[in-house]
Enzyme design. Structure first.
Site, short mmCIF file in Angstrom:
data_model
loop_
_atom_site.label_atom_id
_atom_site.label_comp_id
_atom_site.label_asym_id
_atom_site.label_seq_id
_atom_site.Cartn_x
_atom_site.Cartn_y
_atom_site.Cartn_z
N ARG A 68 0.83 -1.20 0.00
CA ARG A 68 0.00 0.00 0.00
C ARG A 68 0.88 1.26 0.00
O ARG A 68 0.63 2.21 -0.71
CB ARG A 68 -0.85 -0.05 1.28
CG ARG A 68 -2.10 0.78 1.23
CD ARG A 68 -2.91 0.55 2.49
NE ARG A 68 -3.68 -0.68 2.48
CZ ARG A 68 -4.81 -0.86 1.79
NH1 ARG A 68 -5.30 0.10 1.04
NH2 ARG A 68 -5.47 -1.99 1.85
N MET A 93 -11.52 4.68 -3.78
CA MET A 93 -11.92 3.51 -3.00
C MET A 93 -10.73 2.69 -2.50
O MET A 93 -10.83 1.46 -2.37
CB MET A 93 -12.90 2.66 -3.81
CG MET A 93 -14.18 3.39 -4.14
SD MET A 93 -14.84 4.40 -2.79
CE MET A 93 -16.46 3.75 -2.61
N LEU A 96 -5.76 4.76 2.28
CA LEU A 96 -4.41 5.33 2.19
C LEU A 96 -3.60 4.93 3.43
O LEU A 96 -4.16 4.76 4.52
CB LEU A 96 -4.50 6.85 2.08
CG LEU A 96 -5.04 7.34 0.73
CD1 LEU A 96 -5.51 8.78 0.82
CD2 LEU A 96 -4.01 7.17 -0.37
N HIS A 112 -17.58 11.74 2.22
CA HIS A 112 -18.15 10.45 2.60
C HIS A 112 -19.68 10.59 2.62
O HIS A 112 -20.20 11.58 3.12
CB HIS A 112 -17.64 10.06 4.00
CG HIS A 112 -18.12 8.72 4.44
ND1 HIS A 112 -17.54 7.54 4.01
CD2 HIS A 112 -19.15 8.37 5.25
CE1 HIS A 112 -18.18 6.52 4.55
NE2 HIS A 112 -19.17 6.99 5.30
C1 GAR Z 1 -19.75 9.26 -3.55
O1 GAR Z 1 -21.03 9.07 -3.05
C2 GAR Z 1 -18.74 9.41 -2.43
O2 GAR Z 1 -19.24 10.09 -1.31
C3 GAR Z 1 -18.46 7.97 -2.09
O3 GAR Z 1 -18.44 7.29 -3.31
C4 GAR Z 1 -19.24 8.01 -4.26
C5 GAR Z 1 -18.35 8.33 -5.44
O4 GAR Z 1 -19.09 8.90 -6.48
N1 GAR Z 1 -17.25 7.83 -1.38
C6 GAR Z 1 -17.03 6.92 -0.46
O5 GAR Z 1 -17.84 6.09 -0.13
C7 GAR Z 1 -15.63 6.98 0.16
N2 GAR Z 1 -15.54 6.10 1.25
P1 GAR Z 1 -18.38 9.74 -7.60
O6 GAR Z 1 -17.23 8.87 -8.15
O7 GAR Z 1 -19.44 9.94 -8.62
O8 GAR Z 1 -17.88 11.01 -7.00
#
Ligand code: GAR
Length: 204
Positions: A68, A93, A96, A112
């Site tokens: 990582r 996703m 880090l 989030h």
């Molecule tokens: C969003 O809803 C964001 O908040 C979430 O993934 C989606 C990405 O959408 N993030 C997480 O869950 C991070 N842990 P996008 O690629 O269209 O911005």
């Protein structure tokens, strides 16, 4: 004119939050510019959009690295070479490393899709519906080594409607995400919020 805060974005997929940041930054009055978008996934939809908007993009496949931290070091170098001041995680996703979180402390933020500190991790909207809460929302926070636990910069709430599915709730939350993230980046770029002694400190 003062120079704009050079901002990097990390994505893994669709990149709709990235698009909302790019749209906000296209306003000449916005204090930040989007200077580099990095994806760990070569097929991330958001990459095409960023490139079409004239933004530098880079694919750094996490699978090419044994650990990582080695991946994170490659990402760090790319941001340093591009002279990036602030990094926004936008649907990134990958977890880090502590090293990266410390290296970018106070200059690394995430969005989030829940009202943190509730419902951390993945399958967030499923967690929300399972818990039966009647309000959900989204959070922009400083990133610290502990997952989804950093000091909160901004939040927006939405109702959970009767009959919601994870998809309908996600769509309602996403509308707010697209307003909240640019507003939070503006605050950060203007120095109106800072991370100090593990807390978000706001200018009066
Ligand atoms: C969003 O809803 C964001 O908040 C979430 O993934 C989606 C990405 O959408 N993030 C997480 O869950 C991070 N842990 P996008 O690629 O269209 O911005």
């Amino acid at each position: 004119m003062t120079s704009k805060v050079r901002t990097g974005i990390l994505i893994s997929g669709r990149g709709s939050n990235m698009r909302s940041l790019i749209a906000a930054a296209s306003d000449p009055a916005f204090p930040a510019e989007i200077a580099l978008v990095i994806s760990n996934a070569g097929n991330a939809e958001g990459l095409k959009f960023a490139a079409a908007a004239g933004i530098a993009t880079k694919i750094i496949p996490h699978k090419a690295f044994a650990t990582r931290e080695e991946f994170d070091r490659a990402v760090n170098i790319a941001f340093e070479v591009a002279d990036i001041d602030i990094v926004c995680l936008a649907g990134f996703m990958r977890i880090l490393s502590d090293w990266f979180a410390r290296k970018w402390e106070g200059r690394l933020v995430n969005i989030h899709p829940s009202l943190l500190p509730l419902f951390k991790g993945t399958h967030v909207h499923e967690q929300v519906l399972h818990a039966g809460v009647r309000v959900s929302g989204c959070t922009v926070h400083f990133v610290v080594p502990e997952l989804d636990a950093g000091p909160i910069i901004a939040q927006a709430a939405v109702p959970v409607e009767v009959g919601d599915t994870p998809e309908t709730l996600a769509a309602r939350v996403l509308v707010e995400e697209h307003k909240l993230y640019p507003a939070a980046l503006k605050m950060l770029a203007e120095g109106r919020v800072k991370l100090k002694n593990g807390q978000a400190v706001f200018a009066p």
